[in-house]
Write an enzyme that holds these catalytic residues in place. Structure first.
Site, PDB file in Angstrom:
ATOM      1  CB  SER A  80      -0.942   0.020   1.211  1.00 47.29           C
ATOM      2  OG  SER A  80      -0.222   0.192   2.407  1.00 47.29           O
ATOM      3  CB  CYS A  81       1.809   3.868  -1.672  1.00 46.34           C
ATOM      4  SG  CYS A  81       0.915   3.867  -3.234  1.00 46.34           S
ATOM      5  CG  LEU A  82      -1.121   9.441   0.141  1.00 47.64           C
ATOM      6  CD1 LEU A  82      -1.682   9.088   1.511  1.00 47.64           C
ATOM      7  CD2 LEU A  82      -0.303  10.715   0.228  1.00 47.64           C
ATOM      8  N   GLY A  84      -1.442   4.837  -4.843  1.00 48.48           N
ATOM      9  CA  GLY A  84      -1.478   3.630  -5.656  1.00 48.48           C
ATOM     10  C   GLY A  84      -0.313   3.466  -6.605  1.00 48.48           C
TER      11      GLY A  84
END
Length: 100
Positions: A80-82, A84
């Protein structure tokens, strides 16, 4: 935004359901982002810039560095990240290293 090999995009609820199984959740945001926006429960933070090196570490070294058992190449992993973009890159890196 969340990514897995089977589903390039997951909802938060799908992630919560997956976490009931034995999935490893790797958050590839930078450490300052974790400090500012908060840590996702039961995730480990490996910034994208460290990921390729981390996934090739000796398992003992990985455990010392990230306080978590190193995933095997067949273990279920979610990135996951902020927004995508980085999680998709992380998925590409992991796949290129032989993770399924």
């Amino acid at each position: 935004s969340l990514c897995t090999g089977e589903a390039p995009s997951l909802s938060y609820q799908e992630l919560k359901d997956l976490k009931k199984t034995n999935v490893l959740h790797i958050d590839v945001r930078e450490r300052w982002e974790i400090d500012r926006f908060g840590k996702i429960p039961a995730s480990i933070n490996i910034p994208l810039g460290e990921l390729v090196e981390a996934l090739q570490m000796d398992p003992t070294e990985f455990k010392e560095q990230y306080n978590q058992k190193m995933p095997s190449k067949s273990d279920p992993v979610v990135f996951s990240c902020l927004a995508g973009t980085r999680s998709k890159q992380a998925l590409g890196f992991a796949t290129s290293l032989g993770f399924s």
